[in-house]
Design an enzyme around this catalytic site. Structure first.
Site, PDB file in Angstrom:
ATOM      1  N   ALA A 129      28.844 -50.178  -2.947  1.00 33.34           N
ATOM      2  CA  ALA A 129      29.695 -49.395  -2.056  1.00 33.34           C
ATOM      3  C   ALA A 129      29.777 -47.961  -2.557  1.00 33.34           C
ATOM      4  O   ALA A 129      29.121 -47.578  -3.528  1.00 33.34           O
ATOM      5  CB  ALA A 129      31.085 -50.026  -1.966  1.00 33.34           C
ATOM      6  N   LYS A 130      30.631 -47.170  -1.903  1.00 35.94           N
ATOM      7  CA  LYS A 130      30.762 -45.753  -2.245  1.00 35.94           C
ATOM      8  C   LYS A 130      31.160 -45.534  -3.700  1.00 35.94           C
ATOM      9  O   LYS A 130      30.833 -44.508  -4.284  1.00 35.94           O
ATOM     10  CB  LYS A 130      31.786 -45.090  -1.321  1.00 35.94           C
ATOM     11  CG  LYS A 130      31.343 -44.978   0.134  1.00 35.94           C
ATOM     12  CD  LYS A 130      32.422 -44.317   0.977  1.00 35.94           C
ATOM     13  CE  LYS A 130      32.005 -44.217   2.432  1.00 35.94           C
ATOM     14  NZ  LYS A 130      33.073 -43.590   3.263  1.00 35.94           N
ATOM     15  N   ARG A 131      31.882 -46.509  -4.273  1.00 31.94           N
ATOM     16  CA  ARG A 131      32.342 -46.339  -5.660  1.00 31.94           C
ATOM     17  C   ARG A 131      31.183 -46.254  -6.654  1.00 31.94           C
ATOM     18  O   ARG A 131      31.360 -45.836  -7.795  1.00 31.94           O
ATOM     19  CB  ARG A 131      33.272 -47.475  -6.061  1.00 31.94           C
ATOM     20  CG  ARG A 131      32.627 -48.850  -5.997  1.00 31.94           C
ATOM     21  CD  ARG A 131      33.561 -49.953  -6.471  1.00 31.94           C
ATOM     22  NE  ARG A 131      33.039 -51.273  -6.138  1.00 31.94           N
ATOM     23  CZ  ARG A 131      33.334 -51.933  -5.039  1.00 31.94           C
ATOM     24  NH1 ARG A 131      34.155 -51.401  -4.154  1.00 31.94           N
ATOM     25  NH2 ARG A 131      32.812 -53.128  -4.799  1.00 31.94           N
TER      26      ARG A 131
END
Length: 282
Positions: free
Chosen positions: A213-215
């Site tokens: 994900a974006k993390r």
């Protein structure tokens, strides 16, 4: 291409526009959709609400719906009990299923109810294109919401109605939605609609073991576009990570058509290493 914005509180037109731009940049195209039209219009769920309401009427007439007055606190108590969980959360225990008409009327004076679909007591089976034969226990997951108390229709109902109306024959989606399929198959049966074939592909996980994900860095398509990454680089990375090609190399989306075979896709998720992320991010 269908814009699934049935959750209007979380949907924004500017983000929907950006999503279409990102997909076209990646090299994907479509014959029908919100930006090109087509025989199954409209292709935006927020414009198809009348169809979902008609489906609810049919389910109501078949005796498959009932109002649910359970509070968030009551459902949270259920969630804290020990049980197996999938993406659909804890099984609903059927608290409101046996309420009398008098009890329903009295509770409706104090709280707007959601609407639940009463699942049947037979096991649900289907042959998944990637995960293989599936057989789900009777009533697994419990009765589920098809319309929320705030008037929003559920994902389960909307996609069933839309897929049937649009003549969808094959659904390929992430393995995190595998436990949604029995619920949707019960809706297809209750609405007397023909279900599609399903294939659930494994997810990609970051180096920390969590879903990619974006993390894990600037891996959104918008971020990759802004960084100057070539779309062929992204497509090649995704094709390699999903088993469609044997080595990581740039490739156009159109060139992957001849390489696509379900039996090439692994049945378990892949952990993306830091080295793989560096290749993607350049």
């Amino acid at each position: 291409m269908r814009m699934e914005d049935v959750d209007t509180a979380r949907s924004r037109k500017e983000l929907a526009k950006l999503a279409l731009e990102d997909l076209r940049w990646l090299g994907l195209d479509w014959d029908e959709g919100p930006d090109v039209g087509g025989p199954s219009r409209p292709y935006t769920q927020s414009e198809r609400l009348a169809m979902y309401e008609a489906a609810l009427v049919k389910l109501e007439q078949a005796g498959r719906l009932y109002p649910c007055f359970c509070s968030r606190a009551e459902l949270a108590a259920v969630a804290s009990a020990p049980h197996g969980l999938g993406s659909e959360g804890p099984a609903y225990p059927g608290t409101c299923r046996s309420l009398t008409l008098e009890q329903q009327a009295e509770r409706s004076l104090h709280k707007l109810p959601s609407v639940r679909f009463a699942v049947n007591a037979r096991p649900t089976g289907f042959d998944d294109g990637v995960a293989g034969p599936q057989r789900i226990a009777p009533g697994a997951g419990g009765d589920f919401i098809v319309k929320r108390a705030d008037g929003l229709f559920s994902y389960q109902l909307a996609v069933v109605v839309d897929d049937a109306a649009m003549g969808i024959t094959d659904v390929l989606r992430g393995a995190d939605l595998l436990d949604s399929t029995p619920r949707q198959l019960q809706l297809y049966e209750a609405l007397e609609l023909q279900p599609p074939r399903f294939a659930h592909v494994p997810l990609l996980f970051g180096p920390d073991g969590k879903r990619l994900a974006k993390r894990h860095g600037g891996i959104s398509l918008a971020a990759l576009r802004e960084s100057g990454t070539a779309p062929e680089q992204v497509v090649g990375w995704l094709a390699f990570a999903s088993g469609l090609i044997d080595k990581h190399e740039p490739i156009r989306a159109s060139e992957l058509v001849e390489h696509f075979k379900l039996d090439r896709i692994p049945r378990i998720g892949m952990t993306v290493t830091d080295d793989m992320l560096k290749r993607l991010l350049g």
